[in-house]
Design a protein around this motif. Structure first.
Motif, PDB file in Angstrom:
ATOM      1  N   UNK A 127     -33.765-177.207 -49.926  1.00 32.70           N
ATOM      2  CA  UNK A 127     -34.451-178.201 -49.100  1.00 32.70           C
ATOM      3  C   UNK A 127     -33.723-178.416 -47.774  1.00 32.70           C
ATOM      4  N   UNK A 128     -32.412-178.485 -47.831  1.00 36.06           N
ATOM      5  CA  UNK A 128     -31.631-178.653 -46.604  1.00 36.06           C
ATOM      6  C   UNK A 128     -31.827-177.462 -45.675  1.00 36.06           C
ATOM      7  N   UNK A 129     -31.901-176.278 -46.244  1.00 36.03           N
ATOM      8  CA  UNK A 129     -32.140-175.087 -45.437  1.00 36.03           C
ATOM      9  C   UNK A 129     -33.537-175.120 -44.835  1.00 36.03           C
ATOM     10  N   UNK A 130     -34.498-175.573 -45.595  1.00 35.74           N
ATOM     11  CA  UNK A 130     -35.878-175.679 -45.092  1.00 35.74           C
ATOM     12  C   UNK A 130     -35.950-176.600 -43.884  1.00 35.74           C
ATOM     13  N   UNK A 131     -35.244-177.717 -43.969  1.00 40.09           N
ATOM     14  CA  UNK A 131     -35.292-178.717 -42.909  1.00 40.09           C
ATOM     15  C   UNK A 131     -34.228-178.498 -41.838  1.00 40.09           C
ATOM     16  N   UNK A 132     -33.467-177.441 -42.000  1.00 40.94           N
ATOM     17  CA  UNK A 132     -32.350-177.126 -41.092  1.00 40.94           C
ATOM     18  C   UNK A 132     -31.410-178.313 -40.945  1.00 40.94           C
ATOM     19  N   UNK A 133     -31.195-179.005 -42.080  1.00 41.13           N
ATOM     20  CA  UNK A 133     -30.306-180.160 -42.067  1.00 41.13           C
ATOM     21  C   UNK A 133     -29.016-179.882 -42.832  1.00 41.13           C
ATOM     22  N   UNK A 134     -28.802-178.620 -43.195  1.00 45.32           N
ATOM     23  CA  UNK A 134     -27.569-178.254 -43.862  1.00 45.32           C
ATOM     24  C   UNK A 134     -26.422-178.301 -42.847  1.00 45.32           C
ATOM     25  N   UNK A 135     -25.229-178.291 -43.373  1.00 41.36           N
ATOM     26  CA  UNK A 135     -24.061-178.372 -42.506  1.00 41.36           C
ATOM     27  C   UNK A 135     -24.010-177.177 -41.563  1.00 41.36           C
ATOM     28  N   UNK A 136     -23.666-177.469 -40.326  1.00 34.90           N
ATOM     29  CA  UNK A 136     -23.509-176.390 -39.361  1.00 34.90           C
ATOM     30  C   UNK A 136     -22.421-176.782 -38.374  1.00 34.90           C
ATOM     31  N   UNK A 137     -21.802-175.795 -37.818  1.00 36.76           N
ATOM     32  CA  UNK A 137     -20.734-176.017 -36.842  1.00 36.76           C
ATOM     33  C   UNK A 137     -21.255-175.640 -35.463  1.00 36.76           C
ATOM     34  N   UNK A 138     -21.953-176.563 -34.845  1.00 40.85           N
ATOM     35  CA  UNK A 138     -22.532-176.320 -33.523  1.00 40.85           C
ATOM     36  C   UNK A 138     -21.579-176.787 -32.426  1.00 40.85           C
ATOM     37  N   UNK A 139     -20.329-176.449 -32.597  1.00 41.79           N
ATOM     38  CA  UNK A 139     -19.322-176.894 -31.632  1.00 41.79           C
ATOM     39  C   UNK A 139     -19.478-176.212 -30.283  1.00 41.79           C
ATOM     40  N   UNK A 140     -20.210-175.111 -30.241  1.00 37.66           N
ATOM     41  CA  UNK A 140     -20.381-174.364 -28.999  1.00 37.66           C
ATOM     42  C   UNK A 140     -21.082-175.219 -27.946  1.00 37.66           C
ATOM     43  N   UNK A 141     -21.942-176.122 -28.381  1.00 36.44           N
ATOM     44  CA  UNK A 141     -22.674-176.971 -27.446  1.00 36.44           C
ATOM     45  C   UNK A 141     -21.745-177.897 -26.669  1.00 36.44           C
ATOM     46  N   UNK A 142     -20.569-178.161 -27.211  1.00 37.32           N
ATOM     47  CA  UNK A 142     -19.615-179.033 -26.520  1.00 37.32           C
ATOM     48  C   UNK A 142     -18.983-178.334 -25.323  1.00 37.32           C
ATOM     49  N   UNK A 143     -19.030-177.010 -25.308  1.00 43.61           N
ATOM     50  CA  UNK A 143     -18.365-176.252 -24.250  1.00 43.61           C
ATOM     51  C   UNK A 143     -19.256-175.967 -23.041  1.00 43.61           C
ATOM     52  N   UNK A 144     -20.561-175.978 -23.237  1.00 38.11           N
ATOM     53  CA  UNK A 144     -21.456-175.627 -22.132  1.00 38.11           C
ATOM     54  C   UNK A 144     -22.796-176.345 -22.276  1.00 38.11           C
ATOM     55  N   UNK A 145     -23.461-176.535 -21.168  1.00 46.56           N
ATOM     56  CA  UNK A 145     -24.798-177.133 -21.164  1.00 46.56           C
ATOM     57  C   UNK A 145     -25.892-176.087 -21.001  1.00 46.56           C
ATOM     58  N   UNK A 146     -25.520-174.823 -20.976  1.00 47.24           N
ATOM     59  CA  UNK A 146     -26.457-173.727 -20.766  1.00 47.24           C
ATOM     60  C   UNK A 146     -27.338-173.571 -22.013  1.00 47.24           C
ATOM     61  N   UNK A 147     -28.613-173.930 -21.897  1.00 49.08           N
ATOM     62  CA  UNK A 147     -29.538-173.883 -23.037  1.00 49.08           C
ATOM     63  C   UNK A 147     -29.764-172.463 -23.550  1.00 49.08           C
ATOM     64  N   UNK A 148     -29.818-171.498 -22.640  1.00 47.39           N
ATOM     65  CA  UNK A 148     -30.017-170.100 -23.062  1.00 47.39           C
ATOM     66  C   UNK A 148     -28.828-169.648 -23.904  1.00 47.39           C
ATOM     67  N   UNK A 149     -27.646-170.020 -23.496  1.00 47.95           N
ATOM     68  CA  UNK A 149     -26.448-169.681 -24.265  1.00 47.95           C
ATOM     69  C   UNK A 149     -26.472-170.368 -25.632  1.00 47.95           C
ATOM     70  N   UNK A 150     -26.937-171.596 -25.678  1.00 42.44           N
ATOM     71  CA  UNK A 150     -27.087-172.293 -26.962  1.00 42.44           C
ATOM     72  C   UNK A 150     -28.052-171.537 -27.866  1.00 42.44           C
ATOM     73  N   UNK A 151     -29.169-171.099 -27.285  1.00 49.38           N
ATOM     74  CA  UNK A 151     -30.168-170.364 -28.062  1.00 49.38           C
ATOM     75  C   UNK A 151     -29.621-169.026 -28.565  1.00 49.38           C
ATOM     76  N   UNK A 152     -28.831-168.354 -27.735  1.00 51.37           N
ATOM     77  CA  UNK A 152     -28.222-167.086 -28.148  1.00 51.37           C
ATOM     78  C   UNK A 152     -27.255-167.315 -29.309  1.00 51.37           C
ATOM     79  N   UNK A 153     -26.444-168.357 -29.195  1.00 49.83           N
ATOM     80  CA  UNK A 153     -25.498-168.657 -30.266  1.00 49.83           C
ATOM     81  C   UNK A 153     -26.226-169.049 -31.555  1.00 49.83           C
TER      82      UNK A 153
END
Length: 167
Positions: free
Chosen positions: A65-91
């Motif tokens: 269920x968590x995977x379905x809702x994409x609410x499982x744990x994730x380490x999205x620390x990359x977003x803290x380093x840049x505001x580039x949305x395309x780079x976020x999407x690539x990561x």
């Protein structure tokens, strides 16, 4: 695509109902076991194996269920380093691709465990419940995780493709 959304909603409804029922069963079984043991001095044989089986299914279906809702744990620390949305999407695409690869391994491993359990015919000591019933929770969850990871991969590729087309 509407057909897949309907199937997904039906599967989600079944998962939510199962998680609710399993959670209630585990809660009441644990409380009942404590009451019988501590207050009444009566041992309830086999309760632990029922709770363990239910807990395995609860945990695995909850993970799906968590995977379905994409609410499982994730380490999205990359977003803290840049505001580039395309780079976020690539990561995100890289992370989702790795999730798909890992999910394939999980399906393979859980199938091996499940088939080994069926082959060996191990059962629980009190109720003689086949061990592969608990092991089946790993297989079902890993298949669902793979399907949701593939769905997310398709979504991430489409999102990145749309952004690339508009630039």
């Amino acid at each position: 695509m509407d057909y897949f959304a309907r199937i997904d909603n039906v599967v989600a409804s079944i998962l939510k109902a199962a998680v609710t029922v399993l959670g209630l069963f585990i809660s009441f079984a644990m409380v009942g076991g404590i009451i019988f043991r501590a207050l009444l001095g009566v041992q309830v044989f086999g309760l632990e194996e029922l709770v363990l089986m239910a807990a395995m299914w609860l945990y695995m279906l909850g993970a799906a269920l968590a995977s379905r809702e994409r609410s499982h744990l994730s380490a999205d620390f990359f977003q803290a380093f840049t505001d580039n949305e395309v780079l976020h999407d690539i990561m995100r695409l890289i992370a989702t691709t790795l999730s798909v690869v890992m999910a394939v391994f999980f399906v393979t491993w859980s199938y091996s465990l499940f088939s080994w359990g069926v082959e060996k015919g191990q059962v629980t000591p009190v109720f003689s419940i086949p061990q592969y019933i608990a092991q089946g929770s790993l297989l079902v969850a890993s298949i669902l995780l793979l399907l949701y990871a593939l769905r997310d991969l398709i979504h991430d590729v489409r999102k990145l493709s749309r952004k690339a087309a508009t630039q």
